[in-house]
Structure formats: C-alpha cells, structure tokens
Scaffold this active site. Structure first.
Site, PDB file in Angstrom:
ATOM      1  N   ASP A   9       0.858  -1.171   0.000  1.00 23.17           N
ATOM      2  CA  ASP A   9       0.000   0.000   0.000  1.00 23.17           C
ATOM      3  C   ASP A   9       0.902   1.232   0.000  1.00 23.17           C
ATOM      4  O   ASP A   9       1.830   1.331   0.805  1.00 23.17           O
ATOM      5  CB  ASP A   9      -0.902  -0.005   1.247  1.00 23.17           C
ATOM      6  CG  ASP A   9      -1.987   1.061   1.174  1.00 23.17           C
ATOM      7  OD1 ASP A   9      -3.171   0.694   1.131  1.00 23.17           O
ATOM      8  OD2 ASP A   9      -1.648   2.266   1.166  1.00 23.17           O
ATOM      9  N   ASP A 105      -3.858   2.323  -5.069  1.00 21.62           N
ATOM     10  CA  ASP A 105      -2.533   2.361  -4.428  1.00 21.62           C
ATOM     11  C   ASP A 105      -2.243   1.111  -3.608  1.00 21.62           C
ATOM     12  O   ASP A 105      -1.393   1.117  -2.741  1.00 21.62           O
ATOM     13  CB  ASP A 105      -2.399   3.633  -3.570  1.00 21.62           C
ATOM     14  CG  ASP A 105      -2.924   3.452  -2.166  1.00 21.62           C
ATOM     15  OD1 ASP A 105      -3.931   2.725  -1.992  1.00 21.62           O
ATOM     16  OD2 ASP A 105      -2.324   4.029  -1.244  1.00 21.62           O
ATOM     17  N   GLU A 106      -2.951   0.033  -3.926  1.00 22.97           N
ATOM     18  CA  GLU A 106      -2.885  -1.142  -3.065  1.00 22.97           C
ATOM     19  C   GLU A 106      -2.964  -2.404  -3.916  1.00 22.97           C
ATOM     20  O   GLU A 106      -3.763  -2.465  -4.850  1.00 22.97           O
ATOM     21  CB  GLU A 106      -4.103  -1.054  -2.139  1.00 22.97           C
ATOM     22  CG  GLU A 106      -4.134  -2.006  -1.022  1.00 22.97           C
ATOM     23  CD  GLU A 106      -5.473  -1.921  -0.279  1.00 22.97           C
ATOM     24  OE1 GLU A 106      -6.257  -0.971  -0.499  1.00 22.97           O
ATOM     25  OE2 GLU A 106      -5.734  -2.826   0.504  1.00 22.97           O
TER      26      GLU A 106
HETATM   27  P1  TTP Z   1      -5.257   4.987   1.203  1.00 21.26           P
HETATM   28  O1  TTP Z   1      -4.229   3.945   0.885  1.00 21.26           O
HETATM   29  O2  TTP Z   1      -6.375   4.612   2.099  1.00 21.26           O
HETATM   30  O3  TTP Z   1      -4.532   6.249   1.891  1.00 21.26           O
HETATM   31  P2  TTP Z   1      -3.140   6.893   1.596  1.00 21.26           P
HETATM   32  O4  TTP Z   1      -2.346   6.126   0.606  1.00 21.26           O
HETATM   33  O5  TTP Z   1      -3.336   8.326   1.266  1.00 21.26           O
HETATM   34  O6  TTP Z   1      -2.432   6.854   3.008  1.00 21.26           O
HETATM   35  P3  TTP Z   1      -1.826   5.588   3.784  1.00 21.26           P
HETATM   36  O7  TTP Z   1      -0.365   5.873   3.929  1.00 21.26           O
HETATM   37  O8  TTP Z   1      -2.537   5.560   5.077  1.00 21.26           O
HETATM   38  O9  TTP Z   1      -2.091   4.393   2.928  1.00 21.26           O
HETATM   39  O10 TTP Z   1      -5.886   5.572  -0.120  1.00 21.26           O
HETATM   40  C1  TTP Z   1      -5.109   5.729  -1.297  1.00 21.26           C
HETATM   41  C2  TTP Z   1      -5.523   6.995  -2.025  1.00 21.26           C
HETATM   42  O11 TTP Z   1      -6.904   6.949  -2.348  1.00 21.26           O
HETATM   43  C3  TTP Z   1      -5.309   8.245  -1.220  1.00 21.26           C
HETATM   44  O12 TTP Z   1      -3.999   8.784  -1.362  1.00 21.26           O
HETATM   45  C4  TTP Z   1      -6.372   9.147  -1.746  1.00 21.26           C
HETATM   46  C5  TTP Z   1      -7.472   8.245  -2.221  1.00 21.26           C
HETATM   47  N1  TTP Z   1      -8.575   8.261  -1.246  1.00 21.26           N
HETATM   48  C6  TTP Z   1      -9.642   9.126  -1.455  1.00 21.26           C
HETATM   49  O13 TTP Z   1      -9.677   9.831  -2.457  1.00 21.26           O
HETATM   50  N2  TTP Z   1     -10.646   9.159  -0.533  1.00 21.26           N
HETATM   51  C7  TTP Z   1     -10.640   8.381   0.586  1.00 21.26           C
HETATM   52  O14 TTP Z   1     -11.575   8.462   1.408  1.00 21.26           O
HETATM   53  C8  TTP Z   1      -9.532   7.490   0.803  1.00 21.26           C
HETATM   54  C9  TTP Z   1      -9.478   6.619   2.028  1.00 21.26           C
HETATM   55  C10 TTP Z   1      -8.522   7.468  -0.137  1.00 21.26           C
HETATM   56 MG    MG Z   2      -2.151   4.098   0.783  1.00 23.62          MG
END
Ligand code: TTP
Ligand code: MG
Length: 400
Positions: A9, A105-106
């Site tokens: 992720d 992103d995962e």
């Molecule tokens: P995530 O992997 O949940 O968050 P992140 O990568 O920003 O942070 P982390 O280090 O905790 O993983 O989500 C990936 C992307 O998806 C995030 O950068 C932006 C988008 N996103 C949204 O647009 N709305 C949301 O509610 C969430 C959770 C994510």
């Molecule tokens: Mg993330």
C-alpha cells in the site's frame, strides 16, 4: 511449500505523488482534495505531516482548514496518480504473474512461486521497495504473510515506509492483540455486536469456545473466528481487465433515418454504461461504430483526458462523433458504441472537485440500484424511451 502473499500500500499516495512532482511540498502539511475555499470539498488524503493535525481522508475541507490553517491545499490531478499507480504495477509484475490490484494504491501479490528466484520474503520486499523508490521516488509499505488477510494487517503495522513479515504459523499470535475493528471484514456494526458480547481483541474472539461462539453469533461467528485466527485461503485474483465494453446492433432493414438511429444508439450507450459501471470500471475512449449498407464499416473515436462513467458525458462525446458518421450518405446497417481505455473506477473519484458529474454520478448510482432490482428497462432516458418501452433489437450483440 507454504503460501506467501505480499500486500503493498502506497503511503499517503496522492500527497506523495504531488511531493515528487513538486519537491518544495516535501515535509510540509499537504492536503489533497480541494482548494482552501472549496465549500463542498472533502479531503482525499493528507501527507503524514498534515495527519499530525488530525486531518484524515473523507474529512470536510473546511474542518481541515480549521485544524491546519497554514497547510497547503490542492485539488490534485488524478491522471498523475494513475500514471504512478501503473509504474508501481509494472514493478509488481516483475515479481510474480499473480498480482491483484485492490485499489489505485494497493495490491496483493502471490509470491509463493517467487521465493527461490528472489531469495525469500525479505529479499522480495526489499527489491520491491527499492525498485519502486528508484522508478517513482514514492514511499510504500509492504506486508508479507501466509494469506491476504494477515498480509494486509501486516502492512498497516509497517506504515509508513516500512516492511512487516509474519512468520508462517505466527498469524494468530500476530493478530491477537489487535482491537476487533482492525481485522479486515469486521465493520463497525459487527464490531459493536462482538463488543456487546464482551469481546475486545482479536485474540479473545480467536479463543472463544465453539459452543459459545455458535450460541452468540451463529454460523457467521465461525467465519469471524477463522479470520481472527489468521486463517484465510482467499486467492490472489488476477483480474482480467476487459479491453472494451460495448453494445451494437444490426437493424432489420438498413436505415437512413438518423433520428431513429440516434435513439437506438442512445439505448446501446445506456446499456454499455450500465455494464461498465457494473464492472466497476470507467473509460477514457468512446467509439462510434457504423456499418453502412455496402458493408463498409467505419469507427469514430474520441479519447478523453479523464476517465468517465456517466451516461451524459458519453452522450456529449457521441454528439461530436455522430456528424462524422452521417457524412457518408449511405444507409446504415449496423450501429454500435464501445468504451475502451478502461480502468477500475477509483472509489471517491468525485472527491476531485469534479462537481459537474458528481450530481450525475449520484443519480446514476441510484438508477443502477433500481435497475439491479427491477432490470435494466426499469429506468431509461427520455431519448431512448422514444423507442418504446420494450426495445427489441434485431441482433442484440453483447460484445465485451
Ligand atoms: P489509502 O491507501 O487509504 O490512503 P493513503 O495512501 O493516502 O495513506 P496511507 O499511507 O494511510 O495508505 O488511499 C489511497 C488513495 O486513495 C489516497 O492517497 C487518496 C485516495 N482516497 C480518497 O480519495 N478518498 C478516501 O476516502 C480514501 C481513504 C482514499
Ligand atoms: Mg495508501
């Protein structure tokens, strides 16, 4: 050989991409989702520096501004995130053929068969993190365990920019101290039910005697307990992304009446878009296909800067393409529309200030829900309704 699954992720993904594109943003509280004054904006994500102020995804922008008035607020650019996501994917593809993208992103990678080649879990994790850093400068977190469930939790432990491995056989012990809500599959409501029964941690659920488990939670409890013990055999699903989704039809007789042709086209477009959304996808290219009475077949396409999944947006593109189809003054034998350059619809796309389609996206979500219950014909636009209630196509070709 025991199964090994890697979960990855990206860290603060959208914010990190912006920081790579503009290094002066590094180390600063950066909030993606909208400009400071955006009255309806919502936070997509925030850099870890901004999270210190309590800012998190899905928070109203106004609240984020209050928490961190000196923060840098940006709308963001989805195309850049998609490009970065593709580069990450390319690295994962070099490790194993079994890669499942879980979101933008995962991803999960089944690395059981890659162990020998790379030299084990740790070497694979290091290779992936280094290679991604080299190709994109982006930080990510990696978890490796016996299955997807535990690997995902391991990644949470690794954040940010880390790596966490769970020994084969150590799954239950690893999960045990976690609060119940941290176990994937336990949502707020299930969590509440479990807590009402006096359970607090994953370990307590894992140890609950079978009789008590069944009495309190029925068969669903058995599944939950399996998960709490770190048992899961959900496979890494290699998605077969369709190249295009479309619908076309041949008329019973060749037609010259474009008003009628356009109505049928609108109907085919609505069906295609329904199928597109059903797949959870969006498209960046719209193609109009026309076969004339002399069997000559022509296609007219338009590629868009941003992916779309809303009927009205595709209708707009078709309005540009139709005059081209009409230029050849022949009768029309077949008409069709297809959507290509497909990608998976990223959850809250509308967080990007795409106000224009936000309303439509919501309308369509509810439309699709009704259709899901009562069939496609339950709801159609005025234009395609002009065809009558029961559209019978001579050749309802369902291409994919
Ligand atoms: P995530 O992997 O949940 O968050 P992140 O990568 O920003 O942070 P982390 O280090 O905790 O993983 O989500 C990936 C992307 O998806 C995030 O950068 C932006 C988008 N996103 C949204 O647009 N709305 C949301 O509610 C969430 C959770 C994510
Ligand atoms: Mg993330």
């Amino acid at each position: 050989m025991s199964r090994r699954v890697l979960h990855i992720d990206m860290d603060a993904f959208f914010a990190s991409v912006e920081q790579v594109l503009n290094p002066s943003l590094r180390g600063k509280p950066l909030i993606i989702g909208g400009q400071k004054g955006d009255p309806r904006g919502v936070v997509s994500t925030a850099s870890y520096e901004a999270r210190k102020y309590g800012i998190h995804s899905a928070m109203p922008l106004a609240q984020a501004v209050r928490l961190c008035p000196h923060g840098i607020f940006m709308r963001g650019n989805f195309q850049h995130y998609r490009e970065a996501s593709e580069k990450v994917r390319a690295v994962l593809d070099t490790v194993s053929p079994l890669v499942e993208a879980a979101s933008i992103d995962e991803a999960y990678v089944d690395i059981t068969g890659s162990q020998k080649l790379f030299g084990g879990d740790d070497a694979i994790a290091r290779y992936i993190k280094d290679e991604i850093r080299q190709r994109t400068q982006l930080p990510c977190s990696v978890g490796i365990a016996a299955n997807k469930l535990v690997a995902k939790v391991a990644t949470e432990f690794a954040k940010p920019d880390g790596y966490r491995r769970v020994e084969p056989g150590g799954e239950a012990e690893f999960l045990a101290p976690l609060p119940l809500g941290k176990l994937p599959g336990i949502g707020p409501r299930t969590c509440e039910t479990l807590q009402r029964a006096g359970l607090r941690t994953v370990g307590e659920l894992a140890r609950l005697p079978a009789q008590k488990l069944l009495r309190s939670f029925g068969l669903a409890g058995v599944g939950l307990q399996r998960a709490a013990r770190g048992n899961s055999n959900a496979p890494v699903l290699v998605e077969s992304i369709p190249k295009s989704i479309g619908r076309e039809t041949t008329f019973p007789q060749d037609l010259a009446d474009w008003k009628h042709i356009e109505q049928v086209l609108t109907y085919l477009m609505e069906r295609s878009m329904f199928a597109l959304r059903e797949q959870g996808m969006e498209a960046r290219c719209v193609t109009l296909k026309v076969r004339y009475s002399d069997f000559e077949t022509m296609t007219f396409s338009k590629t868009l800067p941003e992916p779309i999944c809303v009927d009205t947006e595709v209708a707009e593109v078709l309005r540009e393409l139709i005059p081209k189809g009409k230029e050849r003054r022949a009768r029309v034998r077949l008409i069709g529309v297809s959507l290509s350059l497909l990608s998976y619809n990223q959850h809250q796309l509308y967080l990007f200030g795409r106000e224009r389609s936000e309303r439509w996206q919501r309308v369509l979500e509810s439309v699709d829900k009704v259709r899901g219950r009562h069939g496609f014909e339950a709801l159609r636009s005025a234009k395609s309704m002009a065809l009558g209630k029961e559209v019978k196509l001579a050749t309802p070709s369902l291409s994919r």
